[in-house]
Design a protein around this motif. Structure first.
Motif, PDB file in Angstrom:
ATOM      1  N   VAL A   3       0.850  -1.189   0.000  1.00 28.87           N
ATOM      2  CA  VAL A   3       0.000   0.000   0.000  1.00 28.87           C
ATOM      3  C   VAL A   3       0.886   1.240   0.000  1.00 28.87           C
ATOM      4  O   VAL A   3       1.802   1.340   0.817  1.00 28.87           O
ATOM      5  CB  VAL A   3      -0.915   0.005   1.249  1.00 28.87           C
ATOM      6  N   PRO A   4       0.662   2.194  -0.918  1.00 32.28           N
ATOM      7  CA  PRO A   4       1.485   3.403  -0.913  1.00 32.28           C
ATOM      8  C   PRO A   4       1.245   4.209   0.359  1.00 32.28           C
ATOM      9  O   PRO A   4       0.120   4.316   0.830  1.00 32.28           O
ATOM     10  CB  PRO A   4       1.027   4.181  -2.152  1.00 32.28           C
ATOM     11  N   HIS A   5       2.324   4.742   0.917  1.00 32.21           N
ATOM     12  CA  HIS A   5       2.213   5.528   2.153  1.00 32.21           C
ATOM     13  C   HIS A   5       1.613   6.897   1.838  1.00 32.21           C
ATOM     14  O   HIS A   5       2.040   7.581   0.924  1.00 32.21           O
ATOM     15  CB  HIS A   5       3.587   5.703   2.798  1.00 32.21           C
ATOM     16  N   ARG A   6       0.604   7.260   2.605  1.00 32.56           N
ATOM     17  CA  ARG A   6       0.000   8.581   2.480  1.00 32.56           C
ATOM     18  C   ARG A   6       0.162   9.290   3.804  1.00 32.56           C
ATOM     19  O   ARG A   6       0.046   8.673   4.861  1.00 32.56           O
ATOM     20  CB  ARG A   6      -1.483   8.466   2.147  1.00 32.56           C
ATOM     21  N   PRO A   7       0.413  10.588   3.791  1.00 34.16           N
ATOM     22  CA  PRO A   7       0.547  11.307   5.060  1.00 34.16           C
ATOM     23  C   PRO A   7      -0.785  11.347   5.802  1.00 34.16           C
ATOM     24  O   PRO A   7      -1.843  11.241   5.193  1.00 34.16           O
ATOM     25  CB  PRO A   7       0.982  12.710   4.626  1.00 34.16           C
ATOM     26  N   PRO A   8      -0.732  11.495   7.121  1.00 31.33           N
ATOM     27  CA  PRO A   8      -1.981  11.591   7.896  1.00 31.33           C
ATOM     28  C   PRO A   8      -2.810  12.799   7.458  1.00 31.33           C
ATOM     29  O   PRO A   8      -2.282  13.783   6.942  1.00 31.33           O
ATOM     30  CB  PRO A   8      -1.493  11.762   9.330  1.00 31.33           C
ATOM     31  N   ALA A   9      -4.113  12.692   7.677  1.00 28.60           N
ATOM     32  CA  ALA A   9      -5.033  13.772   7.317  1.00 28.60           C
ATOM     33  C   ALA A   9      -4.755  15.001   8.189  1.00 28.60           C
ATOM     34  O   ALA A   9      -4.464  14.891   9.371  1.00 28.60           O
ATOM     35  CB  ALA A   9      -6.469  13.318   7.502  1.00 28.60           C
ATOM     36  N   LEU A  10      -4.855  16.160   7.586  1.00 25.53           N
ATOM     37  CA  LEU A  10      -4.650  17.412   8.305  1.00 25.53           C
ATOM     38  C   LEU A  10      -5.782  17.657   9.307  1.00 25.53           C
ATOM     39  O   LEU A  10      -6.889  17.145   9.150  1.00 25.53           O
ATOM     40  CB  LEU A  10      -4.562  18.575   7.326  1.00 25.53           C
ATOM     41  N   ILE A  11      -5.490  18.459  10.300  1.00 27.57           N
ATOM     42  CA  ILE A  11      -6.457  18.724  11.380  1.00 27.57           C
ATOM     43  C   ILE A  11      -7.743  19.347  10.833  1.00 27.57           C
ATOM     44  O   ILE A  11      -8.833  19.008  11.290  1.00 27.57           O
ATOM     45  CB  ILE A  11      -5.818  19.624  12.462  1.00 27.57           C
TER      46      ILE A  11
END
Length: 143
Positions: A3-11
């Motif tokens: 699975v490609p790494h995606r950054p966490p969702a912004l606040i």
């Protein structure tokens, strides 16, 4: 296939989802409070029955969140913003991790959202409930 790494969702996206999810949870709370009112014959005003009602409201909101996260990683409020809860290693998180996420998220909200604001200074942009449960919220790419 990895699975490609995606950054966490912004606040900001998280807060919008939380706002959207407030409305279905509020409806569930009204139903739950209505059941308590029917059984008690009057509005519950404290005491052990008030504590029981508070616990039931907390549990109903938790069931909404955990069952939604188990069924595809999204609540109703997360869908428009393409947010999804995943395990830190990728894939679907377990039920225990999701309940822990819900509980720590609730404590965070009771602390004025401190656990959520923590994501601004966290090196991986994770909130308290992300770290504690071994999960993260990601924003999926547009279809």
């Amino acid at each position: 296939m990895p699975v490609p790494h995606r950054p966490p969702a912004l606040i900001g996206w998280r807060l919008l989802a939380l706002l959207y999810d407030f409305f279905p949870v509020l409806a569930l709370w009204f139903i739950t409070a209505g059941v308590f009112t029917l059984l008690h014959g009057d509005a519950v005003r404290g005491g052990w029955l008030g504590g029981l009602e508070f616990g039931a409201l907390w549990l109903v909101a938790g069931l909404y969140a955990v069952l939604s996260w188990r069924r595809g990683g999204q609540t109703i409020g997360m869908r428009p913003w393409r947010l999804q809860v995943v395990a830190s290693a990728g894939g679907a998180p377990g039920t225990r991790a999701l309940w822990l996420r819900y509980a720590v998220g609730g404590v965070s909200l009771l602390c004025g959202g401190l656990g959520l604001w923590w994501a601004w200074i966290d090196r991986d942009r994770l909130a308290w409930h992300d770290r504690a449960s071994g999960t993260r919220m990601q924003r999926r790419p547009a279809a």
